[in-house]
Design an enzyme around this catalytic site. Structure first.
Site, PDB file in Angstrom:
ATOM      1  N   ARG A 340     -26.357  15.458 -50.127  1.00  0.00           N
ATOM      2  CA  ARG A 340     -26.656  14.524 -49.233  1.00  0.00           C
ATOM      3  C   ARG A 340     -26.635  13.114 -50.050  1.00  0.00           C
ATOM      4  O   ARG A 340     -26.192  12.176 -49.248  1.00  0.00           O
ATOM      5  CB  ARG A 340     -28.143  14.704 -48.456  1.00  0.00           C
ATOM      6  CG  ARG A 340     -28.114  13.922 -47.406  1.00  0.00           C
ATOM      7  CD  ARG A 340     -29.596  14.139 -46.671  1.00  0.00           C
ATOM      8  NE  ARG A 340     -29.333  14.956 -45.367  1.00  0.00           N
ATOM      9  CZ  ARG A 340     -28.999  14.576 -44.068  1.00  0.00           C
ATOM     10  NH1 ARG A 340     -28.571  13.184 -43.883  1.00  0.00           N
ATOM     11  NH2 ARG A 340     -28.737  15.676 -43.136  1.00  0.00           N
ATOM     12  N   GLU A 747     -36.339   9.882 -40.924  1.00  0.00           N
ATOM     13  CA  GLU A 747     -36.001   9.694 -42.485  1.00  0.00           C
ATOM     14  C   GLU A 747     -35.472   8.106 -42.535  1.00  0.00           C
ATOM     15  O   GLU A 747     -35.638   7.368 -43.405  1.00  0.00           O
ATOM     16  CB  GLU A 747     -35.150  10.510 -42.976  1.00  0.00           C
ATOM     17  CG  GLU A 747     -35.810  11.895 -42.852  1.00  0.00           C
ATOM     18  CD  GLU A 747     -35.005  13.082 -43.339  1.00  0.00           C
ATOM     19  OE1 GLU A 747     -34.139  13.339 -42.678  1.00  0.00           O
ATOM     20  OE2 GLU A 747     -34.575  13.327 -44.688  1.00  0.00           O
TER      21      GLU A 747
HETATM   22  N1  MTE Z   1     -44.101  10.919 -40.314  1.00  0.00           N
HETATM   23  C1  MTE Z   1     -45.198  11.099 -40.636  1.00  0.00           C
HETATM   24  N2  MTE Z   1     -46.155  10.479 -40.003  1.00  0.00           N
HETATM   25  N3  MTE Z   1     -45.193  12.298 -41.396  1.00  0.00           N
HETATM   26  C2  MTE Z   1     -44.487  13.182 -42.028  1.00  0.00           C
HETATM   27  O1  MTE Z   1     -44.624  13.931 -42.721  1.00  0.00           O
HETATM   28  N4  MTE Z   1     -41.773  13.359 -42.258  1.00  0.00           N
HETATM   29  C3  MTE Z   1     -40.725  12.630 -42.429  1.00  0.00           C
HETATM   30  C4  MTE Z   1     -40.467  12.054 -40.896  1.00  0.00           C
HETATM   31  N5  MTE Z   1     -41.576  11.091 -40.335  1.00  0.00           N
HETATM   32  C5  MTE Z   1     -43.035  12.631 -41.629  1.00  0.00           C
HETATM   33  C6  MTE Z   1     -42.926  11.508 -41.033  1.00  0.00           C
HETATM   34  C7  MTE Z   1     -39.531  13.570 -42.621  1.00  0.00           C
HETATM   35  S1  MTE Z   1     -39.048  13.883 -44.110  1.00  0.00           S
HETATM   36  C8  MTE Z   1     -38.974  14.022 -41.638  1.00  0.00           C
HETATM   37  S2  MTE Z   1     -37.327  14.965 -41.856  1.00  0.00           S
HETATM   38  C9  MTE Z   1     -39.197  13.659 -40.176  1.00  0.00           C
HETATM   39  O2  MTE Z   1     -40.522  12.988 -39.929  1.00  0.00           O
HETATM   40  C10 MTE Z   1     -39.404  15.165 -39.666  1.00  0.00           C
HETATM   41  O3  MTE Z   1     -39.755  15.262 -38.334  1.00  0.00           O
HETATM   42  P1  MTE Z   1     -38.663  14.688 -37.092  1.00  0.00           P
HETATM   43  O4  MTE Z   1     -37.467  15.575 -37.532  1.00  0.00           O
HETATM   44  O5  MTE Z   1     -39.412  15.217 -35.781  1.00  0.00           O
HETATM   45  O6  MTE Z   1     -38.446  13.330 -37.055  1.00  0.00           O
HETATM   46  N1  HPA Z   2     -31.962  17.515 -44.711  1.00  0.00           N
HETATM   47  C1  HPA Z   2     -33.364  18.200 -44.745  1.00  0.00           C
HETATM   48  N2  HPA Z   2     -33.606  19.524 -44.959  1.00  0.00           N
HETATM   49  C2  HPA Z   2     -32.794  20.317 -45.369  1.00  0.00           C
HETATM   50  C3  HPA Z   2     -31.332  19.920 -45.133  1.00  0.00           C
HETATM   51  C4  HPA Z   2     -30.813  18.590 -44.610  1.00  0.00           C
HETATM   52  O1  HPA Z   2     -29.693  18.216 -44.947  1.00  0.00           O
HETATM   53  N3  HPA Z   2     -30.743  20.925 -45.314  1.00  0.00           N
HETATM   54  C5  HPA Z   2     -31.427  22.073 -45.565  1.00  0.00           C
HETATM   55  N4  HPA Z   2     -32.651  21.528 -45.431  1.00  0.00           N
HETATM   56 MO1  MOS Z   3     -37.272  15.740 -44.340  1.00  0.00          MO
HETATM   57  S1  MOS Z   3     -37.154  15.400 -46.180  1.00  0.00           S
HETATM   58  O1  MOS Z   3     -35.929  16.211 -43.891  1.00  0.00           O
HETATM   59  O2  MOS Z   3     -38.290  16.988 -44.456  1.00  0.00           O
END
Ligand code: MTE
Ligand code: HPA
Ligand code: MOS
Length: 800
Positions: A340, A747
């Protein structure tokens, strides 16, 4: 049954069928979509009533587990004498690797992660044994009493050592587009970049924790603070040598995960489950903050190198880049994370010819893991340094160089992995942000402020930078792009929904409730999203890659549509209504001649023996990627935005403040603007912390020195920019059929923090009278800023 005035059927306006599911019978008004509803647990969070795992009342006789840790970072465990541990006050059980009945390796993809050390010790603190006692204090104290005989060897801690020994956790891999060597040769200008990008501790407020409760007939129920309950289920089953159907994992919420609980919640869950089943007692394992920091992986530090070719206009002509990810002692998710990073080395910019190679280096540190952005931010840092360095080489404003190189101008749209960039609004986002942030006026003002400071020996300089973000949405491991949901409608017209996604504070449950409420035309209060459980929805993906709403929202919607279809068929049969004319709105189900309260309909449907429970499933269409060839469409779409940061740097001390930040981000049609803005604000602050104050320091012995809040500095409320303007892009041109045309938000905003780093470099460049392009590795702590200031000032003096 009430008769109602004739209602005109309303087709769901912006709500298109998105996945080939029956297109008819979608008649609802989407009242809950696009509303800034508070987080479903907001009140519980604020009042302390939300149950995190440590708040679940402990079952009678509950034991507490802890781990005994290695006091070297590298060596061979020859023997352990654990008699003092076993005889310590309150201790009930002690286990080592030999007591694991099933698999010892809990590596998520490739292996290399033993539950407890068998022989090889790979990092400082690696668990050698686990102990269960009647209290957490007793367990922690006893865990310190182990005597291990270890043949220790000097740990491998640096990139240089890993390179000399060619020690990698996975093979290197490249993306190739065109012939970058030839293109570099032919370029009018060339420059070299060498940057070090630091790691990051997740610092979730709720640390790693698990409560395992034995069930009858050999089973176990595991409450785990995990982003990936299905993987915890599989690993617990494998470690205990149980079938998966004997294990249930339940995750109601996490107090933050940020990627740190995608794979690394499993170890604690497996240990607690093993001790629970052995002793037939509930077992809780909660790591202390200092141990959590020492024993769980972090964001990968990267060392990035690139040769960049460009023309007089500042257009990139060629890039040859090497990304060195520091992975720690096992593969964990590093293959995908470095991939990534490689996928984001272009960020928002068209690279006509590119060779991008990613290396996965070994260190004797705990295995690094997923962290918001999943390598993307580390790759993007290279793109942004390219833009700044090209601009300074040519004496142009970095913004102009960024705009010149953006994707999407005149067919310049092919990525280094051969996906065509579509549906991004970057030009417009930047134009609107330049306008709303008054970039050019402030650029002028800052320039004269800095010139003036230089002339009169002023103490402060300012810096300004605009950086874009283009982030690919989808798991790059194709099979993970699927989701399931389970919806039950009860006779009183209320609804329970369960889905494969986990709640970590990001608002996923709220958005899912909004989707279900919208489809059924019900108020949010009628929808209860229940905890994520492997016995409700099986074989789920981690909640990661920002895909939670995209995947689970569609699955939940599909489940609802199935039930709705049955209800509509019932109405058609019973009332001879026209299916197309039936609408679900405001708690009512109506058609031109008649109307029913939703609860009346559900009661009726029950009496008519209609099932009001259904599963829903979704898989992302269109994506495919051939990693062998490094070609394909790994991403369904891109999430984009841009930010402008202004900093003020104290040239005497290197300390600085972030004076103003403007962010414009494209979330498509927001399902919940309050939550989305919260994600953007939080993501930005977390990204800023990563690049500025958060510094991880290891000793020569491989022990993490910065293992608490006193030495590891996350942003505090006082670090919030004094002016902080966050806006959502209007009229997004989202071209893909995502859930309600929304875009993933979790993210991408983290990477807006890059504009702070770029603004710091801008300020330092100004302090050196715009003569020396500053090198600024991250985290750009006040010390590093001061060193950079000294370097650029020395060169003015040198010239004078
Ligand atoms: N927001 C909060 N408040 N707490 C979290 O742990 N994790 C982040 C993001 N926002 C996180 C957050 C990460 S790493 C990801 S991948 C996404 O939330 C996952 O949730 P979603 O796919 O529902 O956005
Ligand atoms: N993003 C986050 N988590 C993951 C991914 C990715 O692309 N692939 C496997 N785990
Ligand atoms: Mo988020 S780093 O894809 O949990």
């Amino acid at each position: 049954m009430r008769k109602l005035p004739k209602l005109t059927p309303q087709k769901s306006a912006s709500v298109g069928p998105t996945n080939g599911h029956a297109a008819q019978n979608l008649n609802t008004t989407t009242t809950t979509i696009g509303k800034p509803s508070p987080h479903e647990s907001a009140k519980l969070h604020l009042t302390g009533a939300a149950l995190y795992i440590d708040d679940i009342p402990t079952p009678v006789g509950c034991l507490h587990a802890y781990v005994g840790m290695a006091n070297v970072a590298c060596g061979l465990l020859k023997s352990q004498n654990l008699s003092s541990v076993a005889s310590a006050l309150g201790v009930v059980d002690v286990i080592t690797a030999k007591d694991v009945p099933g698999h010892i390796d809990i590596g998520p993809v490739f292996g290399g992660d033993p539950l407890l050390v068998e022989e090889q010790i790979n990092y400082f603190g690696q668990p050698l044994f686990a102990v269960a006692a009647i209290s957490r204090d007793a367990a922690r104290k006893a865990a310190l009493l182990g005597h291990a005989v270890i043949d220790s060897t000097p740990p491998l801690l640096s990139l240089e050592q890993a390179q000399i020994n060619n020690k990698k956790v996975r093979p290197s891999h490249s993306l190739v587009k065109g012939d970058s060597a030839v293109a570099l040769q032919k370029s009018m200008h060339r420059l070299t970049i060498d940057q070090q990008v630091g790691g990051q501790e997740h610092y979730y407020l709720e640390g790693q924790v698990c409560l395992a409760i034995p069930q009858e007939n050999g089973g176990v129920l595991v409450h785990s603070s995990s982003q990936h309950p299905s993987e915890v289920q599989k690993l617990v089953a494998e470690v205990l040598a149980l079938a998966m159907h004997k294990v249930v994992v339940d995750t109601r919420r996490m107090g933050g995960g940020f990627g740190g609980k995608e794979t690394q919640a499993a170890q604690w869950a497996c240990l607690a489950a093993l001790l629970a089943v052995r002793n037939q007692k509930a077992v809780k394992l909660r790591l202390a903050r200092s141990d959590d920091m020492a024993l769980t992986g972090k964001r990968h530090p990267f060392v990035n190198q690139a040769q960049v070719g460009f023309d007089d206009a500042g257009r990139i002509t060629a890039v040859s880049a090497e990304l060195n990810g520091l992975c720690g002692s096992s593969a964990d998710l590093s293959d995908a994370i470095v991939d990534r990073a490689m996928f984001h080395t272009d960020n928002a910019y068209y690279l006509p010819a590119a060779t991008i190679t990613g290396h996965r280096w070994f260190q004797n540190t705990v295995s690094n893991t997923a962290f918001r952005g999943f390598g993307g931010p580390q790759g993007m840092m290279l793109a942004e340094q390219m833009m700044d360095d090209v601009a300074r080489t040519l004496g142009k404003d970095p913004l102009l160089i960024r705009q010149t190189n953006l994707y999407g101008q005149h067919e310049r749209n092919l990525t280094p992995y051969h996906q065509i960039v579509k549906g991004v609004d970057l030009e417009r986002i930047i134009d609107e942000l330049v306008e709303s942030s008054e970039y050019w006026a402030r650029r002028q003002a800052i320039r004269s402020f800095n010139k003036n400071a230089l002339k009169h020996g002023g103490r402060y300089v300012k810096g300004l930078a605009l950086t874009p973000v283009k982030f690919g949405i989808s798991f790059t491991a194709m099979f993970l792009n699927q989701a399931g949901a389970l919806v039950h409608i009860y006779t009183d017209g209320t609804v329970q929904v369960s889905h494969g996604g986990t709640e970590m504070g990001q608002g996923l449950y709220t958005k899912i409730a909004q989707v279900v409420a919208a489809e059924l035309g019900l108020p949010l209060e009628s929808i209860e999203v229940t905890s994520t459980r492997t016995d409700k929805v099986p074989n789920t993906s981690p909640t990661a890659a920002s895909s939670g709403t995209d995947l689970n929202g569609q699955a939940a919607r599909n489940a609802v549509l199935t039930i709705k279809q049955r209800l509509i068929e019932h109405i058609v049969a019973t009332y001879q209504a026209d299916a197309e004319a039936i609408i679900f709105n405001d708690g009512l189900v109506s058609w031109p001649s008649h109307s029913l309260a939703f609860a009346e309909l559900t009661q009726e449907a029950y009496m008519a023996r209609i099932s009001m429970s259904a599963t829903g499933y979704y898989r992302t269409p269109k994506i495919h990627y051939d990693r062998q060839k490094a070609k394909g469409n790994p991403f369904f779409y891109f999430s984009c935005g841009a930010s402008v940061s202004e900093v003020e740097v104290d040239t005497f001390t290197g300390t600085y403040t972030v004076a103003r930040v403007d962010i414009l981000h494209d979330v498509g049609e927001s399902i919940n603007p309050a939550i989305d803005v919260g994600q953007i604000e939080g993501g930005f602050i977390q990204g800023m912390g990563w690049l500025t104050t958060e510094e991880l320091v290891w000793g020569q012995d491989g022990r993490l020195q910065t293992n608490g809040g006193a030495s590891y500095k996350i942003p505090a409320v006082g670090d919030t920019p004094k002016q902080f303007n966050v806006a959502l892009l209007k009229n997004s041109k989202n071209h893909e059929a995502t859930i309600y045309h929304s875009k993933a938000v979790g993210e991408p905003p983290l990477m807006h923090g890059i504009s702070v780093w770029s603004a710091l470099r801008d300020a330092i460049w100004a302090a050196g009278d715009e003569q020396t392009n500053p090198q600024l590795n991250t985290p750009a702590t006040p010390e590093r800023v001061l060193w950079a200031l000294e370097a650029v000032k020395a060169s003015i003096v040198g010239r004078a």
